[in-house]
Scaffold this motif. Structure first.
Motif, PDB file in Angstrom:
ATOM      1  N   THR A  59     130.025  71.962  23.945  1.00  0.00           N
ATOM      2  CA  THR A  59     131.028  71.589  24.940  1.00  0.00           C
ATOM      3  C   THR A  59     130.550  70.359  25.699  1.00  0.00           C
ATOM      4  O   THR A  59     129.358  70.024  25.693  1.00  0.00           O
ATOM      5  N   ALA A  60     131.485  69.712  26.368  1.00  0.00           N
ATOM      6  CA  ALA A  60     131.129  68.544  27.187  1.00  0.00           C
ATOM      7  C   ALA A  60     130.125  68.944  28.259  1.00  0.00           C
ATOM      8  O   ALA A  60     129.202  68.185  28.575  1.00  0.00           O
ATOM      9  N   MET A  61     130.286  70.145  28.803  1.00  0.00           N
ATOM     10  CA  MET A  61     129.362  70.599  29.853  1.00  0.00           C
ATOM     11  C   MET A  61     127.960  70.828  29.280  1.00  0.00           C
ATOM     12  O   MET A  61     126.962  70.519  29.929  1.00  0.00           O
ATOM     13  N   GLN A  62     127.878  71.361  28.053  1.00  0.00           N
ATOM     14  CA  GLN A  62     126.566  71.573  27.437  1.00  0.00           C
ATOM     15  C   GLN A  62     125.867  70.237  27.182  1.00  0.00           C
ATOM     16  O   GLN A  62     124.670  70.112  27.426  1.00  0.00           O
ATOM     17  N   ILE A  63     126.611  69.252  26.695  1.00  0.00           N
ATOM     18  CA  ILE A  63     126.030  67.927  26.437  1.00  0.00           C
ATOM     19  C   ILE A  63     125.595  67.278  27.747  1.00  0.00           C
ATOM     20  O   ILE A  63     124.492  66.724  27.844  1.00  0.00           O
ATOM     21  N   THR A  64     126.452  67.360  28.762  1.00  0.00           N
ATOM     22  CA  THR A  64     126.109  66.793  30.070  1.00  0.00           C
ATOM     23  C   THR A  64     124.867  67.459  30.628  1.00  0.00           C
ATOM     24  O   THR A  64     123.958  66.789  31.133  1.00  0.00           O
ATOM     25  N   LEU A  68     121.244  65.671  31.444  1.00  0.00           N
ATOM     26  CA  LEU A  68     120.646  65.735  32.784  1.00  0.00           C
ATOM     27  C   LEU A  68     119.296  66.453  32.763  1.00  0.00           C
ATOM     28  O   LEU A  68     118.371  66.057  33.469  1.00  0.00           O
ATOM     29  N   VAL A  69     119.181  67.505  31.946  1.00  0.00           N
ATOM     30  CA  VAL A  69     117.899  68.222  31.851  1.00  0.00           C
ATOM     31  C   VAL A  69     116.829  67.298  31.282  1.00  0.00           C
ATOM     32  O   VAL A  69     115.713  67.227  31.808  1.00  0.00           O
TER      33      VAL A  69
END
Length: 190
Positions: A59-64, A68-69
């Motif tokens: 998902t876009a959130m997982q990639i983001t 960031l991590v």
């Protein structure tokens, strides 16, 4: 369930390594956080790779979150300064809130675009739910800022792992009334 595990296992790796890695490796206790940060980065990379290996797309959130991590984790390790990785949740929550809020300015629920097929809601229901998620993400960003400035590193780690998950479940459960009121599933006529 699989996505939950892919999102949760890196946190579990971080928690375990933060608590035990320094002892296991014969390092000073303060090194545990940095070892855990490196382990968290690696676990996030493995989680994203596992998504691709099963033939899906993250998902876009997982990639983001991965970006960031790796970015803040890298800064944390390079400068040996825990403040960088502790800032990451604030950035993620603010990013999510801003993206969803931008959609709301056009009366578009970007949340609906992400998960629309799983929740049969009216357009108005989606807008309300999206607005509530914006407020929740802003609350979580503020809470992380309080935690990173007020708690010790170990207490921040425990807070991050053990507070955000229950808070998210409580928030989601509190939306049941909205989901029922704005449900668009046809009612069975007996």
């Amino acid at each position: 369930m699989r996505q939950f595990l892919e999102d949760f296992i890196p946190l579990l790796v971080f928690l375990v390594l933060n608590a035990k890695a320094a002892t296991w490796l014969g390092r000073p206790p303060e090194d545990g956080f940095f070892i855990a940060t490196a382990g968290f980065m690696l676990a996030m990379l493995i989680a994203i790779a596992s998504v691709y290996m099963r033939g899906s797309r993250p998902t876009a959130m997982q990639i983001t979150s991965l970006i960031l991590v790796v970015f803040f984790g890298g800064l944390t390790l390079y400068f040996q300064d825990e403040r960088f990785i502790k800032l990451k949740p604030t950035i993620i929550y603010l990013f999510a809130a801003i993206i969803l809020a931008l959609g709301l300015t056009r009366r578009v629920s970007l949340l609906q675009k992400l998960i629309g097929t799983t929740l049969p809601l009216s357009d108005e229901g989606w807008l309300i739910l999206t607005r509530r998620w914006v407020y929740f993400f802003l609350f979580c960003a503020g809470l992380n800022e309080w935690a990173r400035h007020s708690l010790s590193t170990q207490d921040w780690v425990n807070f991050k792992v053990f507070a955000y998950m229950p808070l998210t479940f409580i928030f989601m459960f509190s939306q049941m009334g909205l989901l029922m009121r704005h449900n668009t599933t046809p009612k069975d006529k007996d």
